[in-house]
Design an enzyme around this catalytic site. Sequence first.
Site, PDB file in Angstrom:
ATOM      1  N   THR A   1      21.595  46.580  39.061  1.00  0.00           N
ATOM      2  CA  THR A   1      22.636  45.682  39.760  1.00  0.00           C
ATOM      3  C   THR A   1      22.322  44.433  40.140  1.00  0.00           C
ATOM      4  O   THR A   1      21.215  44.197  40.441  1.00  0.00           O
ATOM      5  CB  THR A   1      22.702  46.722  40.978  1.00  0.00           C
ATOM      6  OG1 THR A   1      23.227  47.861  40.734  1.00  0.00           O
ATOM      7  CG2 THR A   1      23.979  46.068  41.842  1.00  0.00           C
ATOM      8  N   ARG A  29      31.556  59.344  39.990  1.00  0.00           N
ATOM      9  CA  ARG A  29      31.134  58.759  40.975  1.00  0.00           C
ATOM     10  C   ARG A  29      31.167  57.272  41.119  1.00  0.00           C
ATOM     11  O   ARG A  29      30.984  56.623  40.155  1.00  0.00           O
ATOM     12  CB  ARG A  29      29.368  58.935  40.785  1.00  0.00           C
ATOM     13  CG  ARG A  29      28.552  58.631  41.975  1.00  0.00           C
ATOM     14  CD  ARG A  29      27.738  57.429  41.452  1.00  0.00           C
ATOM     15  NE  ARG A  29      26.704  56.996  42.474  1.00  0.00           N
ATOM     16  CZ  ARG A  29      25.824  55.823  42.511  1.00  0.00           C
ATOM     17  NH1 ARG A  29      26.164  55.129  41.118  1.00  0.00           N
ATOM     18  NH2 ARG A  29      25.045  55.592  43.335  1.00  0.00           N
ATOM     19  N   VAL A  30      31.285  56.700  42.342  1.00  0.00           N
ATOM     20  CA  VAL A  30      31.334  55.336  42.669  1.00  0.00           C
ATOM     21  C   VAL A  30      30.215  54.995  43.435  1.00  0.00           C
ATOM     22  O   VAL A  30      29.794  55.455  44.457  1.00  0.00           O
ATOM     23  CB  VAL A  30      32.901  55.120  43.466  1.00  0.00           C
ATOM     24  CG1 VAL A  30      32.576  53.676  43.629  1.00  0.00           C
ATOM     25  CG2 VAL A  30      33.970  55.327  42.468  1.00  0.00           C
ATOM     26  N   THR A  52      21.339  46.369  47.296  1.00  0.00           N
ATOM     27  CA  THR A  52      20.857  46.994  46.141  1.00  0.00           C
ATOM     28  C   THR A  52      20.137  48.161  46.240  1.00  0.00           C
ATOM     29  O   THR A  52      19.371  48.154  47.191  1.00  0.00           O
ATOM     30  CB  THR A  52      20.373  45.817  45.099  1.00  0.00           C
ATOM     31  OG1 THR A  52      20.171  46.735  43.811  1.00  0.00           O
ATOM     32  CG2 THR A  52      19.071  45.330  45.602  1.00  0.00           C
ATOM     33  N   GLY A  55      22.620  53.702  45.893  1.00  0.00           N
ATOM     34  CA  GLY A  55      24.066  53.428  46.595  1.00  0.00           C
ATOM     35  C   GLY A  55      24.574  54.664  47.419  1.00  0.00           C
ATOM     36  O   GLY A  55      25.530  54.561  48.118  1.00  0.00           O
TER      37      GLY A  55
END
Lengths: 138, 184
Positions: A1, A29-30, A52, A55
């Site tokens: 990320t 999944r988000v 980061t 999550g």
Amino acid sequence: TIGMIALDSNGNLAAATSTNGLQFRIPGRVSDSALIGSGAFADNEVGGACATGDGDVMQRFVPSYNTVEAMRRGSSPEEAALDSIKRIAKFYPNFTGAVLALDRNGRHGAACNGMDKFPYSVMQNGWTDPQIFEIPCL
Amino acid sequence: SDSLPIVVNTWPFVNATRNAFNKMQNQGGTCVDGVEVGCRTCEDEQCDGSVGWGGHPDESSETTLDSLIIDAKTMSVGAVANLHRIKNAVGVARAVMNYTRHSILVGESATKFALDMGFEQTDLHSNQSIEQWKNWLDNLSCQPNFRRNVSPDPSKSCGPYTPDKFGTTSFDIETKKRPIKEHD
């Protein structure tokens, strides 16, 4: 990320994130990176922050918004990021993650957990190349 | 401040930092342009495998992308999540900000929006992501995964899974250590 914050010469702020998420996640999944206040947040009057790490854990604490609000109350970027990290570590002491903050005056700082150290990259007026800053984690 | 403009980003992704800064300092871009270019740089470079196409496949082997962009001057926001088959996720997030009154679009509907906005559709698998997924499925019995309280035992077996009728529903707060480059 990647999470990024930019402050231009007119004092305007922007933030952005981009990720391909965690490996072997359940389809649908988000990540926190897509969620305002969690993956990133910014307010021209205060500063910006981005996060980061894991999550699934981090988005439960909206750490970027919390960091900006801590700076609004007078904390330095480092102190504000640390406040967010500590709030998560209180419930998830082993979580892996970091929060990076930049205030409206161009001061930056970060805090992290679950790693030895966290590197972040900075480029500002007058420099010829970006510099890497490394901070020790909790 | 003499230090402005300034760009900071997570991890040592210096090309992203440099490109974002140059966009603002040398090309007349706004700070929103800067963060878009910076994140786009990482999507193209597949920074440490955690950004962009061809990395971190899901249970079904697909790579999907999430992105967010914020303009703090106007509090305009655009985001996409679970974006399929589009490489430029931050570009789609910016399109959500520029061309809609919404804040976030997800899944196949986000892909359809991206196609309508002129983005190119492409496969996000890479040889590496296919190999990683095959190894996880065939040699590692789908370990690790994100399931719990299901049958068969997700710590030993692949799915399909159903709710565990005989076990208690536990919500442990332990988080599994993951490789350093595997992060959101």
